[in-house]
Design a protein around this motif. Structure first.
Motif, PDB file in Angstrom:
ATOM      1  N   ASN A 103      44.608  31.070  40.604  1.00  0.00           N
ATOM      2  CA  ASN A 103      43.672  31.044  39.468  1.00  0.00           C
ATOM      3  C   ASN A 103      43.832  32.107  38.488  1.00  0.00           C
ATOM      4  O   ASN A 103      44.223  33.201  38.627  1.00  0.00           O
ATOM      5  N   ARG A 161      40.572  28.841  35.949  1.00  0.00           N
ATOM      6  CA  ARG A 161      39.628  28.967  36.918  1.00  0.00           C
ATOM      7  C   ARG A 161      38.110  28.167  36.096  1.00  0.00           C
ATOM      8  O   ARG A 161      37.864  28.226  35.236  1.00  0.00           O
ATOM      9  N   ASP A 162      37.226  27.479  37.170  1.00  0.00           N
ATOM     10  CA  ASP A 162      36.290  26.810  36.773  1.00  0.00           C
ATOM     11  C   ASP A 162      36.295  25.768  35.787  1.00  0.00           C
ATOM     12  O   ASP A 162      35.373  25.804  34.642  1.00  0.00           O
TER      13      ASP A 162
END
Length: 493
Positions: free
Chosen positions: A267, A235-236
């Motif tokens: 994710n 994620r991110d």
């Protein structure tokens, strides 16, 4: 007489500063400079932008924060200072530490014949501990306190943010041996971001070919008629997200448009070192679906090994796991459950010694002698080695500031071919100092940088988890984009 500025005091010899503090009159000719070429005689341009004789630049504080280790020659009057920022502790140490060994080896080679125009390389080494905030603190220290003109290191996400906020605004060149995110190629970076590892476009194509062949041919031939694929994306994260965005459209539509029984994208937690990590919830999302995955593709790095351990608890069907270059970690492979051998496959730029490529063979011999281990087990070690050589040659070509190094890197693709052998490297330095050009055939491949600061693409290999390590099985994607199907094992239905 007014008090002198701190900037001036830092550039003055001790006796001059003492004279000023006691009120004595003293006339000094301290000229401002942008590079060493602006200074007369043997003077050099200090970290404070003033011409000073060797030994007069007292404004640098080399160690501090996460940067506590000095290597090479940091004690001479005028070293060529570089920063090194890698993860050297925690789960990613098995990735960063071998790269550091390669950097030290290259530094010793260059310093062994006297450095560049008498300036030997000094390294300020920083440990990110796997934390983006620590990597940022390291960059700030190297730029603001140590006064380096170039930094080697950083992963993809760190390269993007740190270059924009810290290094580029201060004219410091950033050279990453391992950041492969495609978005780096398009950065507005004033030509101050380079890398010795190719961008992920090539690896993404190879990964998609391997995954497609496995889903359409290998598994059906093993008795799994309609295999399911689950993709896990950290994620991110620009590196993981970029891979996902590129690879998924290249996969068979029979899979990606086949519904939850054939394909899911999920994710998972992006957690820094030192923070508690529990992937139970991330894995439960996949495990709770009506059809368990036959292949789990993970777009992340070292943490993927731990994520797999959670899947092994939650799933009963023993799927294959596919990873990418940042997951290739011999240290973690040595700690992994041997029951997973043959079921963890990955892709990465090829260590090209098997093709008889002399520069890599030269590097491999040195690496094995230094740490008594095979560099084929590690990702990006040859790229880290090349980063030092490329910057040393660039300094000989144009100078030691960030912008000068960037110009010098453009002079490494035309001229006599040079390999990492010591005699050839010294010859290259002399040629470049005299105004010539060279073609540097680096240990990881030719260092011919394009307009984005990227080297030319490298063939992609399949690596496999076997014998408690991650050896390469062979090349699966050539420079001409020809795919050769290989497997780590024969899957059973």
């Amino acid at each position: 007489m007014g008090a002198p500025s701190m900037k001036t005091l830092l550039a003055l010899p001790f006796f001059a500063a003492l004279a000023l503090s006691s009120g004595c009159s003293l006339t000094l000719d301290l000229e401002q400079c942008a590079s060493d070429t602006d200074c007369a005689g043997d003077q050099t341009c200090s970290a404070d932008g003033l011409c000073a004789a060797p030994g007069e630049d007292q404004g640098r504080q080399l160690t501090g924060g996460p940067c506590q280790r000095l290597e090479g020659d940091t004690e001479s009057a005028d070293p060529f200072l570089m920063g090194v920022v890698l993860q050297l502790s925690g789960s990613g140490a098995g990735f960063g530490t071998p790269m550091l060994e390669s950097i030290l080896m290259a530094t010793n080679n260059i310093n062994g014949f006297g450095g560049i125009a008498g300036r030997r390389i000094g390294l300020v080494v920083c440990d990110t501990q796997g934390s983006n905030s620590t990597a940022r603190a390291a960059a700030e220290h190297l730029v603001d306190n140590a006064g380096v003109s170039a930094i080697i290191g950083f992963n993809s996400s760190q390269t993007i943010s740190i270059s924009q906020d810290i290094t580029v605004p201060n004219d410091v060149l950033l050279m990453s041996p391992s950041a492969t995110a495609q978005t780096i190629s398009g950065l507005a970076d004033n030509d101050l971001v380079f890398r010795t590892a190719p961008n992920d476009e090539f690896q993404a194509e190879a990964f998609a070919e391997l995954l497609s062949h496995t889903l359409e041919t290998t598994l059906p031939e093993a008795g799994i008629a309609e295999p399911k694929l689950a993709i896990m994306v950290r994620r991110d994260d620009s590196y993981a997200g970029g891979l996902s965005e590129t690879i998924i459209p290249l996969l068979p539509t029979a899979i990606t448009e086949g519904g939850e029984d054939r394909f899911t994208v999920n994710n998972y937690t992006n957690s820094g070192v030192g923070e508690p990590v529990d992937y139970t919830g991330d894995v439960a999302v996949v495990a709770s679906q009506s059809t368990p995955p036959d292949v789990v593709a993970i777009f992340g790095s070292a943490e993927a090994w731990e994520l797999i351990s959670y899947f092994e608890i939650a799933l009963e069907n023993q799927p294959l796991y596919f990873g990418v270059d940042a997951m290739k970690n011999a240290q973690l492979a040595g700690q992994a459950n041997t029951a997973l051998e043959g079921r963890i496959w990955g892709t990465g730029p090829r260590n090209i010694g098997d093709a008889g490529y002399v520069p890599y063979l030269t590097f491999r011999t040195q690496f094995e002698s230094r740490i008594e281990d095979d560099p084929d087990k590690y990702q990006f070690v040859a790229n880290a080695f090349d980063a030092v050589y490329a910057l040393a040659f660039a300094a000989a070509a144009e100078g030691f500031t960030g912008p000068e190094l960037a110009q010098g890197l453009r002079r490494l693709s035309e001229g006599p071919e040079i390999t990492p052998r010591a005699a050839e490297a010294q010859q290259a330095v002399n040629t470049l100092l005299a105004g010539g050009t060279i073609s540097y055939l680096g240990a990881s491949g030719p260092m011919f940088f394009d307009q984005n600061g990227d080297p030319q693409p490298t063939p992609i290999s399949l690596w496999c988890f076997q014998d408690a390590s991650v050896p390469e099985e062979g090349e699966i994607y050539s420079e001409t984009r020809e795919f050769t199907p290989l497997t780590c094992s024969e899957p059973e239905g």
